[in-house]
Design a protein around this motif. Structure first.
Motif, short mmCIF file in Angstrom:
data_model
loop_
_atom_site.label_atom_id
_atom_site.label_comp_id
_atom_site.label_asym_id
_atom_site.label_seq_id
_atom_site.Cartn_x
_atom_site.Cartn_y
_atom_site.Cartn_z
N SER A 1 0.92 -1.12 -0.15
CA SER A 1 -0.08 0.09 -0.02
C SER A 1 0.78 1.24 0.18
CB SER A 1 -0.93 0.12 1.30
OG SER A 1 -1.64 1.37 1.24
N ASN A 2 1.82 1.32 0.80
CA ASN A 2 2.60 2.48 0.88
C ASN A 2 3.57 2.59 -0.44
OD1 ASN A 2 1.84 3.23 3.44
ND2 ASN A 2 3.63 2.32 4.38
N ALA A 3 3.75 1.50 -0.98
CA ALA A 3 4.80 1.52 -2.04
C ALA A 3 4.00 2.06 -3.18
CB ALA A 3 5.12 0.04 -2.30
N LEU A 4 2.97 1.61 -3.34
CA LEU A 4 1.99 2.13 -4.42
C LEU A 4 1.93 3.67 -4.46
CD1 LEU A 4 -0.70 -0.80 -5.03
CD2 LEU A 4 1.29 -0.15 -6.61
N ASN A 5 1.56 4.07 -3.13
CA ASN A 5 1.31 5.62 -2.83
C ASN A 5 2.73 6.27 -3.19
OD1 ASN A 5 -0.42 7.81 -1.60
ND2 ASN A 5 1.62 7.80 -0.53
N THR A 6 3.75 5.71 -2.83
CA THR A 6 5.09 6.56 -2.96
C THR A 6 5.25 6.55 -4.57
OG1 THR A 6 6.12 5.38 -0.86
CG2 THR A 6 7.67 6.18 -2.79
N LEU A 7 4.91 5.41 -5.18
CA LEU A 7 5.45 5.69 -6.72
C LEU A 7 4.32 6.58 -7.56
CD1 LEU A 7 6.07 1.67 -7.37
CD2 LEU A 7 7.53 3.73 -7.36
N GLU A 8 3.09 6.66 -6.74
CA GLU A 8 2.33 7.51 -7.24
C GLU A 8 2.31 9.03 -6.74
OE1 GLU A 8 -1.41 8.54 -9.64
OE2 GLU A 8 -0.26 6.73 -9.36
N GLU A 9 2.84 9.26 -5.78
CA GLU A 9 2.75 10.50 -5.12
C GLU A 9 4.15 11.39 -4.96
OE1 GLU A 9 -0.12 12.32 -4.86
OE2 GLU A 9 -1.38 10.68 -5.28
N SER A 10 5.27 10.50 -4.64
CA SER A 10 6.44 11.03 -4.33
C SER A 10 6.88 12.11 -5.28
CB SER A 10 7.40 10.01 -4.23
OG SER A 10 8.85 10.44 -3.92
N PRO A 11 7.62 13.15 -4.81
CA PRO A 11 8.45 14.14 -5.76
C PRO A 11 9.27 13.53 -6.35
CG PRO A 11 8.03 14.98 -3.56
CD PRO A 11 7.73 13.52 -3.43
N VAL A 12 9.88 12.36 -6.24
CA VAL A 12 10.86 11.80 -6.95
C VAL A 12 10.64 10.44 -7.58
CG1 VAL A 12 12.97 12.82 -5.57
CG2 VAL A 12 11.85 10.72 -4.84
N LYS A 13 9.15 10.39 -7.71
CA LYS A 13 8.51 9.16 -8.21
C LYS A 13 9.31 8.70 -9.63
CE LYS A 13 4.61 11.66 -10.46
NZ LYS A 13 2.99 11.58 -10.17
N ASP A 14 9.49 9.54 -10.53
CA ASP A 14 10.22 9.19 -11.82
C ASP A 14 11.61 8.24 -11.62
OD1 ASP A 14 7.85 10.12 -12.89
OD2 ASP A 14 8.91 12.17 -13.26
N GLN A 15 12.02 8.51 -10.54
CA GLN A 15 13.63 7.79 -10.23
C GLN A 15 13.16 6.64 -9.67
OE1 GLN A 15 16.56 10.79 -8.76
NE2 GLN A 15 14.88 12.35 -8.80
N LEU A 16 12.17 6.28 -9.23
CA LEU A 16 11.95 4.79 -8.53
C LEU A 16 11.15 3.93 -9.10
CD1 LEU A 16 10.32 6.81 -5.39
CD2 LEU A 16 12.64 6.16 -5.65
N TYR B 1 -8.39 7.58 -1.19
CA TYR B 1 -7.16 8.04 -1.18
C TYR B 1 -5.95 7.14 -1.94
CZ TYR B 1 -8.67 10.79 2.94
OH TYR B 1 -9.26 11.72 3.61
N ALA B 2 -6.57 5.99 -2.37
CA ALA B 2 -5.78 5.11 -2.89
C ALA B 2 -6.07 4.65 -4.63
CB ALA B 2 -5.67 3.70 -2.28
N THR B 3 -5.16 4.28 -5.41
CA THR B 3 -5.59 4.28 -6.63
C THR B 3 -6.33 2.78 -7.05
OG1 THR B 3 -3.48 3.10 -7.21
CG2 THR B 3 -3.51 5.34 -7.42
N SER B 4 -6.38 1.94 -5.84
CA SER B 4 -7.00 0.51 -5.82
C SER B 4 -7.70 0.26 -4.59
CB SER B 4 -5.90 -0.50 -6.26
OG SER B 4 -6.59 -1.68 -6.17
N THR B 5 -8.59 -0.52 -4.52
CA THR B 5 -9.27 -0.77 -3.61
C THR B 5 -9.46 -2.48 -3.57
OG1 THR B 5 -11.47 -1.30 -4.65
CG2 THR B 5 -11.10 0.67 -3.62
N ALA B 6 -8.30 -2.87 -4.00
CA ALA B 6 -8.11 -4.37 -4.16
C ALA B 6 -7.82 -5.13 -2.57
CB ALA B 6 -6.88 -4.77 -5.11
N GLU B 7 -7.01 -4.03 -1.89
CA GLU B 7 -6.67 -4.92 -0.56
C GLU B 7 -8.04 -5.03 0.30
OE1 GLU B 7 -5.88 -1.14 2.37
OE2 GLU B 7 -4.72 -0.81 0.42
N VAL B 8 -9.06 -4.37 -0.18
CA VAL B 8 -10.39 -4.59 0.71
C VAL B 8 -11.29 -5.69 0.00
CG1 VAL B 8 -12.50 -3.63 1.68
CG2 VAL B 8 -10.38 -2.41 1.93
N ASP B 9 -11.24 -5.50 -1.38
CA ASP B 9 -12.05 -6.35 -2.22
C ASP B 9 -11.79 -7.63 -2.28
OD1 ASP B 9 -13.38 -3.84 -2.85
OD2 ASP B 9 -12.13 -3.80 -4.72
#
Length: 292
Positions: free
Chosen positions: A215-230, A277-285
């Motif tokens: 969950s945190n990883a997906l958010n980091t790759l979506e929202e981090s200011p340096v996401k293009d480097q990750l 808040y997240a791009t996916s609801t799979a964790e609940v679904d």
């Protein structure tokens, strides 16, 4: 004799099928009578809770440093996130005010054991030690998660098998980091107090890979200011259910919270909170994959 034997066998098969057909019909009738998933309505309002830290108040411990579940909105300086809203909804539906206590993850579970909060954990992963602990109680699952890593695109690391001599970093005390240490016993490790500090450690070379939940990883790759480097590191080292944690002296609160969580799964509000808040609801679904 042959004909008689065949007739007898056929009759036996037909008779054996009757209970199964009856069960199928009964199951269909039961399902039709109940209809779509619906919440439980017959519960006390407000719920009488005997051992709250403060009368009439749900005291919640959270890090405020695990987006998208709990974080401080830079625009408002207010605590927010999907699990912050979940805690607020629980308090409202139980007829309570809410008070947040913000602290590092390493202090959350000891804080519960010491009686500092009624409720805590924005998704504590299940393991035998936690489920059997007398220091806190674990609710029914609020989601599924997994242990993955984040690295820089130029690191050459695409899976945990590529870690080699890279330093593996993570948040002090988090189960994902502790699990990675066991899975990668030869790797040098670096501890950080929080998610943002671990990301800074990755970018300044203190770690070559940082371990966190999916969950945190997906958010980091979506929202981090340096996401293009990750880039993501996988496949996941472990997949697990997660839940909230309750003060060990408050079993009545555990029953109340489990009732509410069942309602939120049934009426879709838990999935809606995550999706806000997240791009996916799979964790609940996908909770139905483990019986919830």
């Amino acid at each position: 004799m042959l004909k008689t034997g065949l007739a007898t066998s056929a009759l036996a098969l037909m008779l054996a099928a009757v209970p199964a057909l009856a069960q199928d019909a009964a199951a269909t009738a039961f399902e039709q009578a109940i209809g779509a998933p619906q919440p439980v309505k017959n519960y006390p309002a407000p719920w009488p809770l005997k051992n709250l830290i403060k009368d009439g108040v749900l005291t919640v411990g959270t890090t405020g440093a695990s987006p998208p579940r709990t974080f401080v909105d830079p625009a408002t300086s207010e605590l927010t996130g999907s699990y912050v809203e979940l805690f607020e909804k629980l308090a409202e539906d139980l007829g309570l005010e809410i008070e947040f206590v913000q602290l590092e993850w390493a202090g959350i579970l000891p804080g519960l054991a010491a009686g500092r909060f009624d409720l805590a954990c924005d998704g504590a992963s299940w393991n035998p030690e936690r489920l059997g602990s007398d220091q806190f109680l674990m609710t029914s699952p609020t989601g599924l998660n997994a242990t993955v890593g984040i690295t820089t695109k130029d690191s050459g690391v695409t899976s945990f098998e590529d870690v080699g001599d890279a330093v593996v970093g993570g948040v002090r005390g988090e189960i994902y980091f502790e699990g990675a240490k066991k899975a990668l016993p030869e790797a040098e490790t670096a501890e950080f107090p929080g998610l943002q500090e671990s990301l800074m450690g990755l970018m300044n070379g203190q770690a070559g890979v940082i371990v966190m939940n999916l969950s945190n990883a997906l958010n980091t790759l979506e929202e981090s200011p340096v996401k293009d480097q990750l880039a993501m590191v996988g496949p996941a080292l472990e997949v697990f259910p997660q839940s909230l944690c309750v003060n060990p002296n408050e079993p009545d609160l555990l029953v109340a919270v489990n009732t509410m969580l069942g309602n939120y799964r049934a009426d879709g509000s838990l999935s809606a909170l995550i999706g806000k808040y997240a791009t996916s609801t799979a964790e609940v679904d996908l909770l139905n994959r483990i019986g919830y």
